[in-house]
Design an enzyme around this catalytic site. Structure first.
Site, PDB file in Angstrom:
ATOM      1  N   VAL A  11       0.831  -1.209   0.000  1.00 26.26           N
ATOM      2  CA  VAL A  11       0.000   0.000   0.000  1.00 26.26           C
ATOM      3  C   VAL A  11       0.864   1.257   0.000  1.00 26.26           C
ATOM      4  O   VAL A  11       0.608   2.212  -0.736  1.00 26.26           O
ATOM      5  CB  VAL A  11      -0.955   0.006   1.214  1.00 26.26           C
ATOM      6  CG1 VAL A  11      -1.705   1.335   1.315  1.00 26.26           C
ATOM      7  CG2 VAL A  11      -1.937  -1.145   1.113  1.00 26.26           C
ATOM      8  N   LYS A  35      15.320  -2.937   2.768  1.00 29.70           N
ATOM      9  CA  LYS A  35      14.256  -2.654   1.797  1.00 29.70           C
ATOM     10  C   LYS A  35      14.482  -1.299   1.127  1.00 29.70           C
ATOM     11  O   LYS A  35      14.327  -1.158  -0.092  1.00 29.70           O
ATOM     12  CB  LYS A  35      12.883  -2.688   2.464  1.00 29.70           C
ATOM     13  CG  LYS A  35      11.732  -2.509   1.494  1.00 29.70           C
ATOM     14  CD  LYS A  35      10.396  -2.394   2.211  1.00 29.70           C
ATOM     15  CE  LYS A  35       9.934  -3.708   2.748  1.00 29.70           C
ATOM     16  NZ  LYS A  35       8.542  -3.630   3.289  1.00 29.70           N
ATOM     17  N   THR A  85      -0.819  -4.494   9.335  1.00 29.19           N
ATOM     18  CA  THR A  85      -1.644  -4.757  10.522  1.00 29.19           C
ATOM     19  C   THR A  85      -2.093  -6.216  10.480  1.00 29.19           C
ATOM     20  O   THR A  85      -3.253  -6.507  10.171  1.00 29.19           O
ATOM     21  CB  THR A  85      -2.861  -3.818  10.575  1.00 29.19           C
ATOM     22  OG1 THR A  85      -3.571  -3.887   9.310  1.00 29.19           O
ATOM     23  CG2 THR A  85      -2.435  -2.387  10.823  1.00 29.19           C
ATOM     24  N   THR A 120      -5.279  -0.860   7.201  1.00 29.09           N
ATOM     25  CA  THR A 120      -6.587  -1.367   7.606  1.00 29.09           C
ATOM     26  C   THR A 120      -6.575  -1.602   9.107  1.00 29.09           C
ATOM     27  O   THR A 120      -5.802  -2.422   9.615  1.00 29.09           O
ATOM     28  CB  THR A 120      -6.914  -2.674   6.866  1.00 29.09           C
ATOM     29  OG1 THR A 120      -6.892  -2.429   5.456  1.00 29.09           O
ATOM     30  CG2 THR A 120      -8.292  -3.182   7.250  1.00 29.09           C
ATOM     31  N   LYS A 153      -6.429  -3.312  -5.498  1.00 30.15           N
ATOM     32  CA  LYS A 153      -6.433  -4.725  -5.853  1.00 30.15           C
ATOM     33  C   LYS A 153      -5.050  -5.100  -6.385  1.00 30.15           C
ATOM     34  O   LYS A 153      -4.539  -4.430  -7.292  1.00 30.15           O
ATOM     35  CB  LYS A 153      -7.488  -5.026  -6.914  1.00 30.15           C
ATOM     36  CG  LYS A 153      -8.905  -4.699  -6.486  1.00 30.15           C
ATOM     37  CD  LYS A 153      -9.919  -5.177  -7.504  1.00 30.15           C
ATOM     38  CE  LYS A 153      -9.809  -4.472  -8.848  1.00 30.15           C
ATOM     39  NZ  LYS A 153     -10.177  -3.058  -8.795  1.00 30.15           N
ATOM     40  N   PHE A 251     -17.330 -10.296  -9.246  1.00 27.88           N
ATOM     41  CA  PHE A 251     -17.104 -11.272  -8.180  1.00 27.88           C
ATOM     42  C   PHE A 251     -18.159 -12.378  -8.173  1.00 27.88           C
ATOM     43  O   PHE A 251     -18.611 -12.816  -7.120  1.00 27.88           O
ATOM     44  CB  PHE A 251     -17.040 -10.571  -6.815  1.00 27.88           C
ATOM     45  CG  PHE A 251     -15.700  -9.931  -6.541  1.00 27.88           C
ATOM     46  CD1 PHE A 251     -14.758 -10.544  -5.745  1.00 27.88           C
ATOM     47  CD2 PHE A 251     -15.377  -8.718  -7.129  1.00 27.88           C
ATOM     48  CE1 PHE A 251     -13.520  -9.968  -5.519  1.00 27.88           C
ATOM     49  CE2 PHE A 251     -14.145  -8.119  -6.905  1.00 27.88           C
ATOM     50  CZ  PHE A 251     -13.205  -8.754  -6.094  1.00 27.88           C
ATOM     51  N   ALA A 254     -16.913 -18.646 -10.039  1.00 25.98           N
ATOM     52  CA  ALA A 254     -16.640 -19.791  -9.169  1.00 25.98           C
ATOM     53  C   ALA A 254     -15.183 -20.215  -9.307  1.00 25.98           C
ATOM     54  O   ALA A 254     -14.539 -19.982 -10.326  1.00 25.98           O
ATOM     55  CB  ALA A 254     -17.563 -20.949  -9.529  1.00 25.98           C
ATOM     56  N   CYS A 262      -5.575  -9.689   2.108  1.00 29.38           N
ATOM     57  CA  CYS A 262      -6.673  -8.846   2.601  1.00 29.38           C
ATOM     58  C   CYS A 262      -7.890  -9.632   3.073  1.00 29.38           C
ATOM     59  O   CYS A 262      -8.273  -9.544   4.246  1.00 29.38           O
ATOM     60  CB  CYS A 262      -7.084  -7.852   1.515  1.00 29.38           C
ATOM     61  SG  CYS A 262      -5.850  -6.579   1.197  1.00 29.38           S
ATOM     62  N   ARG A 332       0.396 -15.296  -0.235  1.00 30.43           N
ATOM     63  CA  ARG A 332      -0.180 -15.314   1.106  1.00 30.43           C
ATOM     64  C   ARG A 332      -1.612 -15.850   1.067  1.00 30.43           C
ATOM     65  O   ARG A 332      -2.453 -15.344   0.342  1.00 30.43           O
ATOM     66  CB  ARG A 332      -0.148 -13.922   1.729  1.00 30.43           C
ATOM     67  CG  ARG A 332       1.238 -13.465   2.134  1.00 30.43           C
ATOM     68  CD  ARG A 332       1.254 -12.024   2.602  1.00 30.43           C
ATOM     69  NE  ARG A 332       1.037 -11.082   1.513  1.00 30.43           N
ATOM     70  CZ  ARG A 332       0.997  -9.767   1.660  1.00 30.43           C
ATOM     71  NH1 ARG A 332       1.134  -9.236   2.868  1.00 30.43           N
ATOM     72  NH2 ARG A 332       0.815  -8.980   0.618  1.00 30.43           N
TER      73      ARG A 332
END
Length: 456
Positions: A11, A35, A85, A120, A153, A251, A254, A262, A332
């Protein structure tokens, strides 16, 4: 404006790059020295289309600076906190990094500086941090805490940031709202897309949005199971539903469930928050259960096929796609991790290929006698008894099947993302399994016919 972005994760970097692209002067700060060194040398710690080029361009034009240290003499118009977070074992969202970033900002910048939280965070974080500032430093008016959740996204983050569907601002003072509207004015020609609300509502919008999207995914996977039992076709169900304006078409695909950084984290955090407030959320728990079940159902298709085909030992399977979605190297909570682990436990030999995520996956499954990382989808198919498509990268839709079939030992195809037409795959000679469509048995044809059929 002069902008400070604390946190150079997904982000933070996208936010910094896009603000710089819009002409602002941005300092991206991270305590991770290695980094920052990587970024200053022109490398990204992850893959995101077009991000590296944007970072390099704005760094060269001196609108973007990467650093690991605060400079007390430098002043900014606004600071953004975009640190991670993660969930604790209990499910509670861990905002430790946000608190540390806030403490560092106020320690080094002794002037009025609005601080916007991109991370978030649970509902009530803004209020709690504001109260902490009042208690600890007695000058909370110097550092108004704003809520500005992100809606990026992976795989299309630059486009999402530069052309946002909405900009949510949780702000208490009108003067801060005017400043944020000015900052974001260049990102949207339609001011109605900028929504100013109370901080608690802004914090909850992010959780509610991701929970709704995850719910749609799990609902369609449940409908896919009904389709397989009744002979209906999930593609047609999706199209019929999507034409209803009340539902829309997004969305409704299937597959084998959601993953990434997220949805799983945010649903867990929202469930924890609701439970702590005495609010039952049975729908949310059902969404998570269905997400797990979807992976088990697909795995069962693979194992059942090979048991019936009397190929239950020494099976080699090609795995196409490792990232949780196309356009990223993020694994992830990726469904592929579960599928691969279970197949390895059953003794399968796996040949893995992904355009971007193989380095990430090697950290989870090192190359071994059972695990081979391959140079292409064709290389992965060499001497394989079947192909398992787990991520819908576009290149997998343009495969030369004549070339592919020469490499396979057995023609079975397990399509977790419904990328191919079942009838066409049957003509190609494959026993084809997808999600929400009845399995098709093979009917072998000549290699010349294979080359002429378009399975997509």
């Amino acid at each position: 404006m002069k902008i400070l972005v604390v946190g150079t994760g997904y982000v933070g970097l996208v936010t910094a790059a896009c603000f710089a692209q819009m002409g602002h002067y941005v300092t991206a700060l991270d305590s991770n020295v290695s980094k920052i060194k990587m970024l200053n040398e022109g490398y990204l710690p992850f893959y995101e289309p077009f991000l590296l080029e944007m970072l390099k361009k704005n760094k060269e034009q001196e609108r973007l600076l990467f650093t690991s240290t605060y400079k007390t003499h430098e002043t900014f118009d606004i600071a953004f906190i975009a640190t991670g977070t993660p969930c604790k074992a209990s499910g509670e969202c861990d905002i430790t990094s946000v608190r540390k970033a806030l403490s560092s900002i106020i320690e080094h910048h002794k002037y009025r500086l609005p601080i916007a939280i991109k991370s978030t965070v649970p509902v009530g974080t803004n209020k709690a941090l504001t109260q902490w500032l009042k208690t600890e430093i007695k000058q909370s008016d110097l550092y108004p805490i704003l809520s500005n959740p992100e809606f990026l996204k992976e795989g299309s983050a630059i486009d999402d940031c530069m052309k946002p569907s909405r900009i949510i601002l949780g702000i208490n003072k009108e003067s801060d709202a005017l400043m944020m509207r000015k900052l974001y004015a260049s990102f949207t020609v339609n001011s109605e897309r900028i929504l100013v609300m109370d901080p608690s509502s802004a914090e909850l919008v992010k959780y509610a949005s991701n929970a709704m999207l995850a719910t749609r995914i799990s609902f369609m996977n449940e409908m896919a199971e009904v389709c397989e039992k009744t002979g209906a076709n999930i593609h047609l169900i999706r199209k019929g539903m999507g034409l209803d304006e009340r539902i829309g078409s997004h969305f409704l695909y299937a597959g084998i469930g959601y993953g990434g950084s997220c949805f799983p984290k945010d649903l867990t955090s929202l469930a924890y928050l609701a439970k702590s407030k005495g609010v039952p959320m049975p729908i949310l728990h059902a969404v998570e259960q269905t997400n797990v079940r979807s992976k088990h159902l697909f795995l069962n298709k693979i194992t059942t096929y090979f048991e019936k085909a009397k190929l239950a030992t020494n099976i080699t399977l090609a795995i196409w796609g490792l990232s949780f979605k196309p356009g990223t190297d993020d694994i992830r909570c990726a469904p592929s991790v579960f599928i691969i682990q279970e197949l390895l436990n059953l003794g399968y030999n796996l040949r893995l290929y992904d355009p971007e995520a193989m380095d990430s996956m090697k950290k989870v499954f090192a190359p071994s006698q059972q695990v081979t990382y391959c140079a292409s989808e064709y290389d992965a198919a060499l001497d394989a008894h079947g192909i398992c498509l787990l991520t819908e990268w576009k290149q997998f839709r343009s495969v030369n099947f004549a070339k592919l079939c020469k490499k396979l030992k057995n023609f079975s195809f397990f399509d977790a993302r419904n990328q191919y037409v079942a009838a066409s795959m049957k003509k190609l000679g494959f026993t084809y399994y997808s999600v929400g469509i009845a399995a098709t048995s093979s009917s072998p044809i000549s290699m010349e016919e294979k080359q002429s059929i378009a399975p997509v």
